[in-house]
Design an enzyme around this catalytic site. Structure first.
Site, PDB file in Angstrom:
ATOM      1  N   ARG A 168       0.731  -1.148  -0.607  1.00 34.11           N
ATOM      2  CA  ARG A 168      -0.844  -0.002   0.074  1.00 34.11           C
ATOM      3  C   ARG A 168       0.238   1.230  -0.102  1.00 34.11           C
ATOM      4  O   ARG A 168       0.582   1.775  -0.796  1.00 34.11           O
ATOM      5  CB  ARG A 168      -1.117   0.309   1.002  1.00 34.11           C
ATOM      6  CG  ARG A 168      -1.776   0.984   1.196  1.00 34.11           C
ATOM      7  CD  ARG A 168      -3.071   1.049   2.555  1.00 34.11           C
ATOM      8  NE  ARG A 168      -3.485   2.209   2.512  1.00 34.11           N
ATOM      9  CZ  ARG A 168      -4.545   3.152   3.242  1.00 34.11           C
ATOM     10  NH1 ARG A 168      -4.906   2.118   4.001  1.00 34.11           N
ATOM     11  NH2 ARG A 168      -5.194   3.859   3.024  1.00 34.11           N
TER      12      ARG A 168
ATOM     13  N   HIS B 233     -16.394   3.617  -4.729  1.00 35.59           N
ATOM     14  CA  HIS B 233     -16.013   4.379  -4.765  1.00 35.59           C
ATOM     15  C   HIS B 233     -16.190   5.273  -5.512  1.00 35.59           C
ATOM     16  O   HIS B 233     -14.684   6.361  -5.604  1.00 35.59           O
ATOM     17  CB  HIS B 233     -14.216   4.199  -4.375  1.00 35.59           C
ATOM     18  CG  HIS B 233     -13.852   3.430  -3.505  1.00 35.59           C
ATOM     19  ND1 HIS B 233     -12.187   2.460  -3.231  1.00 35.59           N
ATOM     20  CD2 HIS B 233     -14.886   3.273  -1.810  1.00 35.59           C
ATOM     21  CE1 HIS B 233     -13.115   2.131  -2.091  1.00 35.59           C
ATOM     22  NE2 HIS B 233     -14.049   2.038  -1.403  1.00 35.59           N
TER      23      HIS B 233
ATOM     24  N   TYR C 162     -14.604   9.760  -2.203  1.00 33.75           N
ATOM     25  CA  TYR C 162     -13.740   9.326  -2.996  1.00 33.75           C
ATOM     26  C   TYR C 162     -13.433  10.241  -4.396  1.00 33.75           C
ATOM     27  O   TYR C 162     -12.501  10.308  -5.106  1.00 33.75           O
ATOM     28  CB  TYR C 162     -13.475   8.255  -3.507  1.00 33.75           C
ATOM     29  CG  TYR C 162     -13.593   6.943  -2.578  1.00 33.75           C
ATOM     30  CD1 TYR C 162     -12.199   6.660  -2.637  1.00 33.75           C
ATOM     31  CD2 TYR C 162     -14.692   6.628  -1.482  1.00 33.75           C
ATOM     32  CE1 TYR C 162     -11.142   6.257  -1.676  1.00 33.75           C
ATOM     33  CE2 TYR C 162     -13.624   5.666  -1.418  1.00 33.75           C
ATOM     34  CZ  TYR C 162     -12.441   5.388  -0.653  1.00 33.75           C
ATOM     35  OH  TYR C 162     -11.816   4.784  -0.197  1.00 33.75           O
TER      36      TYR C 162
ATOM     37  N   CYS D 230     -19.415  -2.404   0.753  1.00 34.86           N
ATOM     38  CA  CYS D 230     -18.515  -1.080   1.332  1.00 34.86           C
ATOM     39  C   CYS D 230     -19.109  -0.051   1.964  1.00 34.86           C
ATOM     40  O   CYS D 230     -20.146  -0.516   2.201  1.00 34.86           O
ATOM     41  CB  CYS D 230     -18.293  -0.334  -0.081  1.00 34.86           C
ATOM     42  SG  CYS D 230     -17.336   1.419  -0.118  1.00 34.86           S
TER      43      CYS D 230
ATOM     44  N   ASN E  54     -10.854  -4.248  -1.640  1.00 33.30           N
ATOM     45  CA  ASN E  54     -11.030  -3.593  -2.710  1.00 33.30           C
ATOM     46  C   ASN E  54      -9.509  -4.404  -3.691  1.00 33.30           C
ATOM     47  O   ASN E  54      -8.886  -4.695  -3.793  1.00 33.30           O
ATOM     48  CB  ASN E  54     -10.391  -2.410  -1.740  1.00 33.30           C
ATOM     49  CG  ASN E  54     -11.124  -1.225  -1.247  1.00 33.30           C
ATOM     50  OD1 ASN E  54     -12.032  -1.374  -1.394  1.00 33.30           O
ATOM     51  ND2 ASN E  54     -10.992  -0.804   0.122  1.00 33.30           N
TER      52      ASN E  54
END
Length: 424
Positions: free
Chosen positions: A90, A194, A244, A164, A144
């Site tokens: 990440r 998102h 987002y 989500c 995700n």
């Protein structure tokens, strides 16, 4: 009822456990299996999970294992919450895209594509093993990028629904502003994972009075501050975008911010170290307050509601209404039936059926169609590999769209993910 959680050693898990304990009448679990290859984390999280159940008087049995096949055997539902490559991957996803002037984020843009390429093959392997061991089990995907991962699962014929927490988080927030019970608040939630907008906020269900104009008039400043968007933008849109959308509506501003501060991945990694130390305290028997800063607010409530609906314990014969990720099947006429959208759906023992959606303004439909085209290419790259497929997916993304940026991002994505890409 048996549930299995793949990625059970996640620091998120105590949030899930707390929900299972509090909402045991909605989802009466008799056995919960936490599955994770990281035995040290699994021991810490499993110990805290048992203490939470004990404190709240839940008599369900919690076990831990690193053996996937044994863990999912006989499960009624399997929840996926894994992170291939961990926080280190990440951190890279949030860093190298900035070198090309693009947003560095783990679920969208180039970082989101990298995560999809690492994740889809692993999730499909897990799903196939679940199907061999227990073909009747539902797969609930919280991993995700949820939209792409869920589409991979559904196209492979798995019994899967994507989940989500954005919608349930907004539902709770709007309920507080309205002084209403969350269950009374229905969102006209439309888009892709998102990439969603609230077109209406209603009391009492889909046919209730739309209170969104009043919410914006009375609480617009607070809502705009939470989204980190200017109030006039919300007023001109007349809808509430998910946070987002800031990556799209304020891309250059976000990139400039990201270049001047530490990444979210670094913050989360430090938080995780502290949380795991807390989890090892034998006196801790509830989720710590710090976990709220980790993200995933109300994740447990959403997961309980979805599992209960799929397993026949919520909503009766007609099922329950919940925001999920599932096949489009004509809901948005400008998308293919096998695109995966995030909308309100009726969920029951046979899966999720989207509720009708009104004709969308081109402002939203256009971005949804554009991003879906990227997701088509992203899934193809995740399934078949190849530098050209990665390049095309990046070039198609609304946040990239320039060949020089796409070339540079392709090189960096492959360089930073070689160990996770079988085709390199």
């Amino acid at each position: 009822m048996k549930l299995a959680v793949v990625g059970g050693g996640s620091t998120y898990t105590p949030e899930l456990i707390d929900g299972f304990a509090r909402l045991r009448d909605t989802l009466p679990i008799s056995e919960l299996v936490l599955i994770d290859p990281a035995a040290d984390r699994l021991q810490l999280v499993g110990g805290l999970a048992r203490r939470i159940f004990a404190k709240q008087g839940h008599d369900g049995r919690i076990t831990t294992t690193s053996d996937l096949d044994a863990g999912v055997a006989g499960a009624d539902a399997v929840l996926l919450q894994l992170r291939v490559g961990g926080q280190a991957a990440r951190q890279r996803d949030e860093t190298w895209p900035l070198e090309c002037g693009c947003v560095g984020q783990e679920t969208t843009g180039a970082g989101g594509l990298a995560k999809a390429l690492r994740t889809v093959p692993v999730v499909l392997d897990i799903a196939e093993r679940v199907r061999r061991t227990n073909p009747d089990a539902w797969i609930i995907d919280f991993t995700n990028p949820v939209g792409i991962v869920t589409r991979a699962l559904l196209q492979a014929g798995h019994k899967a629904v994507g989940l989500c927490n954005v919608a349930i988080h907004l539902q709770r927030k709007f309920a507080a502003l309205l002084g209403a019970e969350p269950a009374q608040v229905h969102l006209d939630h439309v888009g892709l994972n998102h990439l969603t907008w609230e077109l209406g906020v209603r009391l009492g269900g889909p046919g209730g009075q739309d209170l969104l104009p009043g919410l914006l008039a009375e609480h617009g400043e607070k809502i705009a501050d939470d989204l980190r968007l200017p109030r006039p933008v919300l007023d001109r849109l007349g809808v509430i975008p998910s946070y987002y959308l800031r990556y799209y509506y304020a891309h250059d501003e976000v990139v400039a911010e990201m270049r001047t501060k530490s990444s979210r991945a670094a913050e989360v990694a430090a938080m995780e170290r502290e949380l795991l130390e807390m989890y090892g305290d034998p006196a801790l028997d509830e989720k710590p307050a710090l976990l709220a800063k980790r993200g995933g607010a109300f994740y447990s409530e959403a997961a309980v509601d979805l599992a209960a609906a799929l397993l026949g314990g919520r909503g009766g014969a007609d099922g329950a209404i919940q925001v999920v990720n599932t096949f489009n099947n004509g809901t948005l006429p400008f998308l293919a039936d096998d695109a995966v959208i995030e909308v309100q759906a009726r969920v029951g023992a046979t899966g999720a059926t989207p509720l009708p959606v009104p004709r969308l303004d081109p402002l939203y439909a256009g971005l949804i169609a554009h991003t879906t085209a990227y997701e088509d290419l992203a899934l193809d790259a995740a399934l078949r590999g190849g530098r050209d497929r990665v390049f095309k997916a990046l070039l198609a993304h609304p946040l990239i769209g320039q060949y020089e940026a796409a070339e540079g991002l392709t090189d960096r994505l492959i360089a930073h993910n070689r160990e996770h890409l079988a085709w390199v």
